[in-house]
Design an enzyme around this catalytic site. Structure first.
Site, PDB file in Angstrom:
ATOM      1  N   ASP A   1       0.834  -1.193   0.000  1.00 36.45           N
ATOM      2  CA  ASP A   1       0.000   0.000   0.000  1.00 36.45           C
ATOM      3  C   ASP A   1       0.876   1.254   0.000  1.00 36.45           C
ATOM      4  OD1 ASP A   1      -2.724   1.193   0.405  1.00 36.45           O
ATOM      5  OD2 ASP A   1      -1.761   1.956   2.228  1.00 36.45           O
TER       6      ASP A   1
ATOM      7  N   GLU B   1      14.407 -15.592  -0.011  1.00 35.42           N
ATOM      8  CA  GLU B   1      14.795 -16.676   0.893  1.00 35.42           C
ATOM      9  C   GLU B   1      13.781 -17.816   0.858  1.00 35.42           C
ATOM     10  OE1 GLU B   1      15.057 -15.119   4.807  1.00 35.42           O
ATOM     11  OE2 GLU B   1      16.538 -13.577   4.297  1.00 35.42           O
TER      12      GLU B   1
END
Length: 517
Positions: free
Chosen positions: A203, A252
């Site tokens: 956002d 990751e």
């Protein structure tokens, strides 16, 4: 689907308050979403973008987060979230969650600690505080105006300092010059990635970094969130440094997870900067949200997006409606004409190379609700402008699932915003399985898209004024933006899908047709 699912996906935005209410309290919830996953699976979407569901006072419909690791009790709890996510994954649907890093709620423990601490304290350094000038105690530190109306500064209760809020006073802006803020959000990312989410929609992705010294803007300091004006608090180059630290975090994790930017910029070139290989994966192209229903405007926006995103190796990301803008059925004129144009524009998007976002209810042909009474409105824009701007509640009215009932199947005891009297005919029950309905059109369009995936875009000779045609590598798409039929006999013989039936080789006004190559 291509190897990277997010390069040509159809992603469906769920606005939790208004999607489905399982517990009958009038507001949607996670269990309601879970119960409707079969509906989304039948629609054919690849992923859900879930608007905020975090703990929040709900002063701005959940975009004021008080705890980034907790579910708001109105929506359920973490167990409900885990069950919903598991069901979505079982149905082959990925889940992208909203993240709100520009500001927190004023009820967040950090901001409460800041107000309880002295000016200059480490607690206050997490936000933007400035001293009140004794010589001009009622003059804010600069001329910035809130996106929701009024000044972007509010005094602390003790009257000694101002704090910055680009949105509502209950949404203080975080200070991204503070390393503690960086570390907190990396931790939040890992919390949800560990739970299995497939990505984040960021956002106000263009708003976290403010220009050094917080200088005045030009003019009166006002700016629209849904606009393309660069400002000292929007689209500053420093935001890119943040995303370069986030990208290694998401990488990751296995499973091709992504970041999507809500970045309002003054050009496609500026937007493409968010999409460099070491930053974010997608950024909404809002140009078509702002464009009138005209071929020249659409073609200019398409060409610009394709060219600039190709330069950074990112997919184009197309959208016509969301929880912040007027529904495109209404923007295109409303009624029969507005719906016809909305279907034509959607079919166009689904034939473009890249990603398409669908906002809940557009697959039913829902219109903007313009006549909500003042007493039911909740958007802070309405209140901070004293009703001069009606705000965004009209695109957030709960979905109609059934033809009858107190909330047309949304829940068992009404809904937090009233539904219009003509929505029973636009309900899922009324449209499901009915030939020619908007719902069946969306299902068919998404299915044809999946069977004829775009590999490029080559413009063909226009069929007439205010109309265009292109070859996407898998089919030929012809769009008539005009108010009169155009001949399309030279583009193909086998119709894959048309938003309105061809008549004697002519494509009706405000419609789109796909021809098999």
């Amino acid at each position: 689907m291509s190897q990277q699912w997010w390069r040509d996906a159809v992603i469906y935005q769920v606005y939790p308050r208004s999607f489905a209410d399982a517990n009958g309290d009038g507001m949607g919830d996670l269990e309601g979403i879970r119960s409707r996953i079969p509906y989304l699976s039948k629609l054919g979407v690849d992923a859900i973008w879930l608007s905020p569901f975090y703990a929040s006072p709900q002063n701005d419909a959940g975009y004021d987060v008080s705890d980034y690791r907790a579910i708001d009790p109105r929506f359920g709890d973490l167990d409900d979230f885990d069950r919903m996510l598991a069901d979505a994954h079982e149905a082959g649907i990925r889940l992208i969650v909203d993240l709100v890093p520009n500001h927190s709620s004023s009820e967040h423990v950090w901001f409460k600690a800041a107000l309880a601490s002295a000016p200059g304290s480490p607690e206050r350094e997490r936000y933007h505080f400035r001293d009140v000038d004794p010589a001009a105690p009622d003059t804010p530190p600069n001329n910035w105006q809130s996106v929701f109306g009024g000044a972007a500064w509010t005094k602390t209760p003790d009257g000694r300092q101002w704090y910055l809020h680009l949105f509502d006073p209950s949404q203080p802006d975080l200070n991204w010059d503070n390393p503690e803020v960086h570390e907190e959000f990396k931790s939040v990312l890992r919390f949800w990635l560990d739970r299995g989410v497939d990505g984040f929609r960021i956002d106000v992705a263009h708003g976290m970094v403010k220009a050094e010294g917080l200088p005045d803007t030009g003019g009166d300091g006002s700016i629209e969130m849904i606009g393309t004006t660069q400002a000292p608090f929007f689209d500053q180059d420093g935001v890119h440094d943040i995303y370069r630290t986030w990208r290694p975090v998401i990488e990751e994790y296995e499973g091709d997870r992504i970041f999507v930017a809500e970045a309002w910029t003054d050009s496609a070139e500026r937007r493409a900067l968010y999409l460099r290989p070491d930053e974010l994966h997608q950024a909404f192209n809002f140009d078509l949200v702002l464009a009138p229903f005209q071929s020249a405007d659409f073609r200019k926006a398409i060409d610009s997006e394709v060219a600039n995103n190709a330069g950074v190796g990112a997919p184009c990301t197309w959208v016509l409606s969301n929880h912040d803008v007027q529904r495109h059925v209404t923007r295109y004129g409303g009624g029969v004409q507005g719906l016809a144009r909305a279907k034509a524009a959607t079919q166009l998007l689904l034939s473009l190379p890249g990603v398409v976002y669908v906002y809940q209810g557009e697959e039913l042909g829902l219109n903007e609700v313009l006549d909500l009474p003042a007493e039911v409105r909740e958007d802070p824009t309405f209140f901070r402008t004293n009703g001069e701007q009606i705000g965004r509640d009209g695109c957030r009215v709960p979905l109609p699932w059934a033809k009858e009932g107190p909330s047309l199947g949304f829940g068992s005891n009404g809904s937090w915003l009233p539904q219009p009297g003509d929505w029973p005919a636009k309900s899922v029950e009324a449209e499901d399985g009915v030939g020619g309905s908007t719902l069946e059109f969306y299902r068919q369009a998404i299915a044809v898209r999946k069977a004829h995936r775009a590999t490029g875009l080559t413009w063909l000779e226009d069929p007439g004024d205010n109309a265009f045609a292109f070859d996407n590598g898998a089919l030929v798409s012809v769009v008539n933006f005009s108010d009169a039929p155009v001949p399309v006999t030279g583009y193909g013989t086998e119709v894959l899908l048309a938003s309105a039936p061809l008549v004697d080789g002519n494509l009706p006004a405000g419609s789109t047709v796909w021809f098999k190559k």
